[in-house]
Design an enzyme around this catalytic site. Structure first.
Site, mmCIF file in Angstrom:
data_model
loop_
_atom_site.group_PDB
_atom_site.id
_atom_site.type_symbol
_atom_site.label_atom_id
_atom_site.label_comp_id
_atom_site.label_asym_id
_atom_site.label_seq_id
_atom_site.Cartn_x
_atom_site.Cartn_y
_atom_site.Cartn_z
ATOM 1 N N TYR A 173 0.822 -1.207 0.000
ATOM 2 C CA TYR A 173 0.000 0.000 0.000
ATOM 3 C C TYR A 173 0.863 1.267 0.000
ATOM 4 O O TYR A 173 0.448 2.294 -0.515
ATOM 5 C CB TYR A 173 -0.896 0.042 1.247
ATOM 6 C CG TYR A 173 -2.265 -0.547 1.060
ATOM 7 C CD1 TYR A 173 -2.430 -1.852 0.606
ATOM 8 C CD2 TYR A 173 -3.401 0.199 1.355
ATOM 9 C CE1 TYR A 173 -3.689 -2.397 0.461
ATOM 10 C CE2 TYR A 173 -4.664 -0.338 1.214
ATOM 11 C CZ TYR A 173 -4.806 -1.627 0.772
ATOM 12 O OH TYR A 173 -6.056 -2.163 0.625
ATOM 13 N N LYS A 175 2.639 -15.277 2.708
ATOM 14 C CA LYS A 175 2.816 -15.948 1.410
ATOM 15 C C LYS A 175 4.307 -16.244 1.306
ATOM 16 O O LYS A 175 4.978 -15.887 0.327
ATOM 17 C CB LYS A 175 2.285 -15.037 0.287
ATOM 18 C CG LYS A 175 2.204 -15.682 -1.079
ATOM 19 C CD LYS A 175 1.120 -16.746 -1.212
ATOM 20 C CE LYS A 175 1.226 -17.475 -2.535
ATOM 21 N NZ LYS A 175 0.315 -18.642 -2.637
ATOM 22 N N ASP A 222 -3.652 -17.984 0.628
ATOM 23 C CA ASP A 222 -4.672 -18.667 -0.195
ATOM 24 C C ASP A 222 -5.406 -19.716 0.634
ATOM 25 O O ASP A 222 -6.630 -19.833 0.590
ATOM 26 C CB ASP A 222 -4.054 -19.269 -1.473
ATOM 27 C CG ASP A 222 -2.777 -20.055 -1.228
ATOM 28 O OD1 ASP A 222 -2.246 -20.031 -0.093
ATOM 29 O OD2 ASP A 222 -2.297 -20.706 -2.181
ATOM 30 N N ASP A 273 -6.708 -6.605 4.114
ATOM 31 C CA ASP A 273 -7.805 -5.919 3.429
ATOM 32 C C ASP A 273 -8.761 -6.953 2.840
ATOM 33 O O ASP A 273 -9.974 -6.898 3.024
ATOM 34 C CB ASP A 273 -7.228 -5.029 2.307
ATOM 35 C CG ASP A 273 -8.309 -4.320 1.515
ATOM 36 O OD1 ASP A 273 -9.260 -3.815 2.128
ATOM 37 O OD2 ASP A 273 -8.184 -4.267 0.267
ATOM 38 N N ASP A 281 -12.702 -8.447 4.463
ATOM 39 C CA ASP A 281 -13.977 -8.404 3.724
ATOM 40 C C ASP A 281 -14.589 -9.798 3.657
ATOM 41 O O ASP A 281 -15.798 -9.973 3.822
ATOM 42 C CB ASP A 281 -13.768 -7.893 2.281
ATOM 43 C CG ASP A 281 -14.092 -6.408 2.129
ATOM 44 O OD1 ASP A 281 -13.865 -5.654 3.104
ATOM 45 O OD2 ASP A 281 -14.556 -6.001 1.055
HETATM 46 C C1 IPM Z 1 -10.501 -0.741 3.856
HETATM 47 C C2 IPM Z 1 -10.724 -0.126 2.497
HETATM 48 C C3 IPM Z 1 -9.530 0.780 2.189
HETATM 49 C C4 IPM Z 1 -8.304 -0.105 2.128
HETATM 50 C C5 IPM Z 1 -9.683 1.632 0.936
HETATM 51 C C6 IPM Z 1 -10.919 2.493 0.955
HETATM 52 C C7 IPM Z 1 -8.464 2.501 0.706
HETATM 53 O O1 IPM Z 1 -10.911 -1.105 1.547
HETATM 54 O O2 IPM Z 1 -10.378 0.009 4.837
HETATM 55 O O3 IPM Z 1 -10.487 -1.973 3.946
HETATM 56 O O4 IPM Z 1 -7.997 -0.699 1.082
HETATM 57 O O5 IPM Z 1 -7.626 -0.213 3.151
HETATM 58 MG MG MG Z 2 -11.094 -3.068 2.348
#
Ligand code: IPM
Ligand code: MG
Length: 356
Positions: free
Chosen positions: A135, A190, A222, A246, A250
């Protein structure tokens, strides 16, 4: 105590308003100050993270953040895009430790995309490193073939990198957190392919020597993605880098029924923190009054616990959220047959009432 309130874009203002309502009802002594961020700040001041907003954030004990982003900004130069606001806040404030708990509330077992028996009682904590990795690694950029660079074609590149202190401090955060819970850490890497993550693994193993009471396991990313949907309850604390975290956070959110339920905390070494729902700005449903405010309300509870030293108030909020779920109130994202469909404001009002 000062809280910077940064509502942002999309559903951000709607959900933050509900969390602010709940915070105010606690009758605690703190000052709230609101500032624009993300696309909203770009519109108002020409930059997603204006100086004045950054200054407020730096002075505050805690930041309550909504969400940023909208497709309409996708064509702006990268430094002007809304996402730069959250990345900038993380970097400028040194918010390296991101806590993303994934808890499946009893009443929402049916809302998960997995079978109830796989998620009932789920309580895992993802600890994501937030200020390093690909990042932020330099160099990054684009080069055109016309400039004569190898390999003679247009290309783009980012750099994945971690320093020893960056890995060590996030590993310590994970081991300390595990001590207060199930005493098990899964470090996700990884290492089979990437130099950065072989190093990550080595440093995590070295750091673990100080925490013999905590069990340490290593897993390739993975496989971790697969295990999260196969046997999520086998995890306790997951620690990983910025990008893997990240993605996995999710994924983990869906185990709980809705990403609309997941709070998060991002802390620096002074326990100053930014608190935001794990979900994004959802421009598709913005302004309709249907967004789930619970992730933001639960983020406010994390804020009270981690940065404002008000654990009882945090307990009160969390208990109130459980109560409204038990009452059968559901925003559309968690609605199912036999429950009562409510909007954003009604959900906030219900939590307020349940605070008692
Ligand atoms: C998160 C989001 C952010 C990230 C974006 C909005 C930059 O997806 O906080 O998970 O990738 O960290
Ligand atoms: Mg995110």
């Amino acid at each position: 105590m000062k809280i910077a309130v940064l509502p942002g874009d999309g559903i951000g203002p709607e959900i933050v308003a509900e969390a602010v309502k709940v915070l105010k009802a606690l009758n605690l002594k703190f000052e709230l100050e609101t500032a624009p961020v993300g696309g909203a700040a770009y519109e108002a001041a020409g930059h997603p993270l204006p100086e004045s907003t950054l200054k407020l954030a730096k002075q505050a004990d805690a930041i309550l953040f909504g969400a940023v982003g909208d497709w309409k900004y996708d064509t702006l130069d990268r430094p002007l895009r809304p996402e730069q606001a959250i990345l900038g806040l993380r970097k400028h404030l040194g918010l390296f430790a991101n806590f993303r708990p994934a808890i499946c509330y009893e009443q929402l077992v049916g809302a998960s995309s997995l079978k109830p028996e796989l998620v009932a009682g789920l309580d895992i904590l993802i600890i994501r490193e937030l200020t390093g990795d690909i990042y932020f690694g330099q160099p990054r950029g684009r080069r055109s073939a016309a400039d004569g660079h190898f390999p003679g074609a247009d290309e783009a590149f980012d750099t994945m990198r971690y320093t020893r202190p960056e890995i060590e401090r996030i590993a310590r955060v994970a081991f300390e957190a595990a001590r207060k819970r199930g005493k098990k850490v899964t470090s996700v890497d990884k290492a089979n392919v990437l130099e950065t993550f072989q190093f990550w693994k080595d440093v995590v193993i070295e750091t673990h020597r100080d925490y013999p009471d905590v069990e340490l396991q290593h897993m390739y990313v993975d496989n971790a993605a697969m295990q999260l949907v196969k046997a999520p309850k086998a995890f306790d604390v997951i620690v990983t880098g910025n990008m893997f975290g990240d993605i996995l956070s999710d994924e983990a959110s869906m185990l709980t029924g809705s990403i609309g339920m997941l709070p998060s905390a991002s802390l620096n070494d002074k326990k100053q923190g930014l608190y935001e729902p794990s979900h994004g700005s959802a421009p598709d449903i913005a302004g309709q009054g249907v967004a789930n405010p619970l992730a933001t309300i639960l983020s406010a509870a994390m804020m009270l616990r981690f940065s404002l030293n008000q654990p009882e108030a945090a307990d009160r909020i969390e208990a109130a959220v459980k109560k409204v779920l038990a009452q059968g109130l559901r925003t559309p994202d968690i609605h199912s047959a036999g429950t009562t469909r409510v909007g954003t404001v009604q959900m906030g009002d219900a939590v307020l009432k349940a605070l008692g």
